[in-house]
Design a protein around this motif. Structure first.
Motif, PDB file in Angstrom:
ATOM      1  N   VAL A  60     -22.523  -9.239  22.011  1.00 32.87           N
ATOM      2  CA  VAL A  60     -21.264  -8.680  22.648  1.00 32.87           C
ATOM      3  C   VAL A  60     -21.182  -7.617  23.114  1.00 32.87           C
ATOM      4  CG1 VAL A  60     -18.778  -8.525  21.886  1.00 32.87           C
ATOM      5  CG2 VAL A  60     -19.876 -10.688  21.665  1.00 32.87           C
ATOM      6  N   VAL A  61     -21.790  -6.587  22.018  1.00 32.27           N
ATOM      7  CA  VAL A  61     -21.338  -5.055  22.282  1.00 32.27           C
ATOM      8  C   VAL A  61     -22.534  -4.747  23.247  1.00 32.27           C
ATOM      9  CG1 VAL A  61     -20.635  -4.287  19.870  1.00 32.27           C
ATOM     10  CG2 VAL A  61     -23.384  -4.521  20.745  1.00 32.27           C
ATOM     11  N   GLU A  62     -23.626  -5.484  23.634  1.00 30.31           N
ATOM     12  CA  GLU A  62     -24.434  -4.902  24.730  1.00 30.31           C
ATOM     13  C   GLU A  62     -23.860  -5.457  26.058  1.00 30.31           C
ATOM     14  OE1 GLU A  62     -29.259  -5.745  26.091  1.00 30.31           O
ATOM     15  OE2 GLU A  62     -28.575  -6.542  24.144  1.00 30.31           O
ATOM     16  N   ALA A  63     -23.362  -6.639  26.151  1.00 25.19           N
ATOM     17  CA  ALA A  63     -22.776  -6.994  27.350  1.00 25.19           C
ATOM     18  C   ALA A  63     -21.442  -6.249  27.650  1.00 25.19           C
ATOM     19  CB  ALA A  63     -22.276  -8.453  27.269  1.00 25.19           C
ATOM     20  N   LEU A  64     -20.662  -5.674  26.611  1.00 26.05           N
ATOM     21  CA  LEU A  64     -19.454  -4.965  27.036  1.00 26.05           C
ATOM     22  C   LEU A  64     -19.914  -3.629  27.459  1.00 26.05           C
ATOM     23  CD1 LEU A  64     -16.903  -6.339  24.219  1.00 26.05           C
ATOM     24  CD2 LEU A  64     -17.226  -7.244  26.790  1.00 26.05           C
ATOM     25  N   SER A  65     -20.781  -3.224  26.999  1.00 24.24           N
ATOM     26  CA  SER A  65     -21.484  -1.882  27.280  1.00 24.24           C
ATOM     27  C   SER A  65     -21.750  -1.667  28.628  1.00 24.24           C
ATOM     28  CB  SER A  65     -22.661  -1.502  26.415  1.00 24.24           C
ATOM     29  OG  SER A  65     -23.046  -0.041  26.628  1.00 24.24           O
ATOM     30  N   LYS A  66     -22.528  -2.743  29.023  1.00 23.10           N
ATOM     31  CA  LYS A  66     -23.059  -2.960  30.508  1.00 23.10           C
ATOM     32  C   LYS A  66     -21.971  -3.137  31.424  1.00 23.10           C
ATOM     33  CE  LYS A  66     -27.594  -4.835  29.437  1.00 23.10           C
ATOM     34  NZ  LYS A  66     -28.540  -5.730  29.599  1.00 23.10           N
ATOM     35  N   ALA A  67     -20.787  -3.504  30.954  1.00 18.09           N
ATOM     36  CA  ALA A  67     -19.592  -3.796  31.846  1.00 18.09           C
ATOM     37  C   ALA A  67     -18.586  -2.550  31.735  1.00 18.09           C
ATOM     38  CB  ALA A  67     -18.879  -4.938  31.407  1.00 18.09           C
ATOM     39  N   ASN A  68     -19.167  -1.421  31.050  1.00 18.60           N
ATOM     40  CA  ASN A  68     -18.142  -0.520  30.833  1.00 18.60           C
ATOM     41  C   ASN A  68     -16.852  -0.638  30.255  1.00 18.60           C
ATOM     42  OD1 ASN A  68     -19.939   1.303  32.111  1.00 18.60           O
ATOM     43  ND2 ASN A  68     -19.382   0.773  34.017  1.00 18.60           N
ATOM     44  N   ILE A  69     -16.781  -1.790  29.290  1.00 19.89           N
ATOM     45  CA  ILE A  69     -15.730  -1.955  28.459  1.00 19.89           C
ATOM     46  C   ILE A  69     -15.733  -1.390  27.112  1.00 19.89           C
ATOM     47  CG2 ILE A  69     -14.410  -3.834  27.503  1.00 19.89           C
ATOM     48  CD1 ILE A  69     -15.314  -5.866  29.795  1.00 19.89           C
ATOM     49  N   PHE A  70     -17.214  -1.127  26.675  1.00 14.83           N
ATOM     50  CA  PHE A  70     -17.353  -0.705  25.431  1.00 14.83           C
ATOM     51  C   PHE A  70     -18.162   0.614  25.777  1.00 14.83           C
ATOM     52  CE2 PHE A  70     -20.066  -0.683  21.203  1.00 14.83           C
ATOM     53  CZ  PHE A  70     -18.766  -0.237  20.549  1.00 14.83           C
ATOM     54  N   ALA A  71     -18.628   1.492  24.569  1.00 14.28           N
ATOM     55  CA  ALA A  71     -19.400   2.665  24.626  1.00 14.28           C
ATOM     56  C   ALA A  71     -20.777   2.486  25.138  1.00 14.28           C
ATOM     57  CB  ALA A  71     -19.112   3.407  23.270  1.00 14.28           C
ATOM     58  N   LYS A  72     -21.414   3.315  25.461  1.00 18.66           N
ATOM     59  CA  LYS A  72     -22.719   2.970  25.739  1.00 18.66           C
ATOM     60  C   LYS A  72     -23.559   2.668  24.485  1.00 18.66           C
ATOM     61  CE  LYS A  72     -26.906   5.706  27.593  1.00 18.66           C
ATOM     62  NZ  LYS A  72     -27.295   6.946  28.117  1.00 18.66           N
ATOM     63  N   VAL A  73     -24.265   1.672  24.547  1.00 19.90           N
ATOM     64  CA  VAL A  73     -25.055   1.147  23.514  1.00 19.90           C
ATOM     65  C   VAL A  73     -26.547   1.602  23.936  1.00 19.90           C
ATOM     66  CG1 VAL A  73     -25.784  -0.997  22.086  1.00 19.90           C
ATOM     67  CG2 VAL A  73     -23.494  -0.825  23.038  1.00 19.90           C
ATOM     68  N   TYR A  74     -27.213   2.059  22.646  1.00 14.00           N
ATOM     69  CA  TYR A  74     -28.268   2.591  22.801  1.00 14.00           C
ATOM     70  C   TYR A  74     -29.360   1.669  22.188  1.00 14.00           C
ATOM     71  CZ  TYR A  74     -27.332   7.236  24.086  1.00 14.00           C
ATOM     72  OH  TYR A  74     -26.467   8.277  24.838  1.00 14.00           O
ATOM     73  N   ALA A  75     -29.176   0.873  21.173  1.00 13.33           N
ATOM     74  CA  ALA A  75     -29.979  -0.024  20.551  1.00 13.33           C
ATOM     75  C   ALA A  75     -29.231  -1.051  19.856  1.00 13.33           C
ATOM     76  CB  ALA A  75     -31.015   0.704  19.676  1.00 13.33           C
ATOM     77  N   VAL A  76     -29.692  -2.326  19.648  1.00 14.69           N
ATOM     78  CA  VAL A  76     -29.313  -3.229  18.491  1.00 14.69           C
ATOM     79  C   VAL A  76     -30.712  -3.470  17.868  1.00 14.69           C
ATOM     80  CG1 VAL A  76     -27.584  -4.271  20.200  1.00 14.69           C
ATOM     81  CG2 VAL A  76     -30.095  -5.101  20.210  1.00 14.69           C
ATOM     82  N   PHE A  77     -30.342  -3.713  16.301  1.00 11.76           N
ATOM     83  CA  PHE A  77     -31.391  -3.889  15.694  1.00 11.76           C
ATOM     84  C   PHE A  77     -30.889  -4.993  14.588  1.00 11.76           C
ATOM     85  CE2 PHE A  77     -28.807  -0.091  14.397  1.00 11.76           C
ATOM     86  CZ  PHE A  77     -28.288  -0.297  13.174  1.00 11.76           C
ATOM     87  N   LYS A  78     -31.610  -5.346  13.532  1.00 18.83           N
ATOM     88  CA  LYS A  78     -31.644  -6.459  12.798  1.00 18.83           C
ATOM     89  C   LYS A  78     -30.206  -6.499  12.165  1.00 18.83           C
ATOM     90  CE  LYS A  78     -33.946  -9.489   9.338  1.00 18.83           C
ATOM     91  NZ  LYS A  78     -35.198  -9.238   8.383  1.00 18.83           N
ATOM     92  N   ASN A  79     -29.532  -5.636  11.690  1.00 19.17           N
ATOM     93  CA  ASN A  79     -28.216  -5.513  10.830  1.00 19.17           C
ATOM     94  C   ASN A  79     -27.259  -4.563  11.502  1.00 19.17           C
ATOM     95  OD1 ASN A  79     -29.931  -3.343   9.782  1.00 19.17           O
ATOM     96  ND2 ASN A  79     -28.897  -3.469   7.900  1.00 19.17           N
ATOM     97  N   GLY A  80     -27.349  -4.311  12.814  1.00 18.99           N
ATOM     98  CA  GLY A  80     -26.431  -3.436  13.482  1.00 18.99           C
ATOM     99  C   GLY A  80     -26.832  -2.765  14.794  1.00 18.99           C
TER     100      GLY A  80
END
Length: 358
Positions: free
Chosen positions: A85-105
């Protein structure tokens, strides 16, 4: 820039600094390790939140969000879904710029502004007109319009999830509402819900004031903390947010300033119209009429009952597994908090069901 997927990285919540610095080696390779500053912002009973910056970069600040309560048992969360979700919303400029996703966050760009929580402590000097209701309505409509690739938007499963948690995880605690009582209430709500023709959308799931960042200077309004995001009904998100206007639950830190009861309905109806107009614009949907606004208002009011029951069930289940974590983050004891939501349900039920028949 693409989002880094660091599936082997899990940040240790007991001693997170070394793992966070390791994360920075990937997302901020130019930062000197000995210049990295890490500040614990807490984040609530479900997650830890850390503000990270370099001594040499005053204006470049990151947030690292780390799950702590649901790493081993996902009562109400799906970590993989949250990251998606956070990655998709970041790409859609709905959420902040996401740099990385990892196992627990995940790690994202710090958002300018303040949580609406900081603006809602009762204060006669705060005018209700200053609150960004229209911006919040538009932000919700944008979230609800986002279609995640690979997700099924033809079936809503949150009612079944509440039933399953109630059956499998809710405690046998004589000091809070009992399973049998909640099952009866939930079945009745499920039957009433069949009356509505609803869209199935991406929901935030936890739209209280503390999860809304508002930059008063720019007007930017952003929802954060996506651990209970799910595919569901949009009325749930709006009903959850509206509860700070209705003030049925005594949570001093998230109440709006005193609002004239006569003004609440007008605020709600304008919010709903702003939301529906943005939704219609994004979906190229129907023209919004007064009848559509009124019908959606009734649906949202009904979903306040769903919100109350959901909080009772989920918090009861969470408390049974991690009472100490939960107690640290609530203004009262967990049992008192659960009872306050159930009382709100009981106090509102008759009036709301009568509204549906009007």
């Amino acid at each position: 820039m693409d989002v880094f997927h660091l599936n082997d990285l899990a940040i240790d919540l007991v001693s997170p600094d070394n793992d966070i610095k390791k994360l920075m080696q990937t997302v901020k390779p130019d930062w000197e390790q000995d210049k990295i500053q890490i500040k614990n912002l807490s984040g609530g009973y479900s997650c830890g939140t850390y503000k990270v910056r370099s001594e040499n970069e005053d204006n470049d600040v990151l947030i690292v969000r780390v799950r702590k309560l649901f790493s081993d048992h996902n009562i109400i969360t799906n970590p993989d879904f949250e990251n998606k979700v956070v990655e998709a919303l970041s790409k859609a400029n709905i959420f902040a710029k996401v740099y990385a996703v990892f196992k627990n966050g995940y790690c994202y760009q710090f958002l300018d502004g303040k949580p609406l929580l900081n603006l809602t402590v009762p204060d006669e000097n705060v005018a209700i007109e200053d609150y960004p209701f229209k911006e919040i309505a538009i932000a919700m409509a944008r979230i609800h319009s986002e279609k995640l690739v690979g997700e099924d938007f033809t079936e809503e499963t949150s009612f079944e999830k509440i039933k399953n948690v109630l059956k499998n995880d809710y405690p046998n605690n004589p000091d809070i509402p009992q399973v049998s009582e909640l099952e009866i209430e939930l079945e009745q709500l499920c039957e009433v819900n069949k009356k509505f023709q609803q869209n199935i959308v991406l929901c935030h799931g936890d739209t209280h004031a503390g999860n809304i960042i508002w930059d008063k200077e720019t007007g930017a309004t952003t929802f954060v903390d996506w651990e209970v995001a799910h595919i569901g009904y949009p009325a749930y998100d709006i009903a959850y947010f509206f509860d700070i206007l209705d003030s049925k639950v005594i949570i001093p830190s998230v109440q709006m300033p005193t609002v004239d009861p006569g003004a609440v309905l007008g605020i709600k109806m304008q919010f709903i119209r702003d939301y529906l107009e943005k939704w219609s614009e994004l979906q190229q949907d129907v023209i919004i009429t007064d009848e559509i606004v009124e019908n959606f208002h009734k649906e949202i009011e009904f979903f306040r009952l769903i919100v109350y029951i959901n909080v009772v069930v989920m918090l009861g289940a969470i408390t049974a597994k991690a009472a100490e974590n939960v107690s640290e983050d609530l203004p009262t004891t967990p049992n008192e908090f659960i009872l306050s939501y159930f009382k709100a349900y009981q106090d509102s039920k008759e009036e709301i069901l009568a509204l549906l028949d009007s």
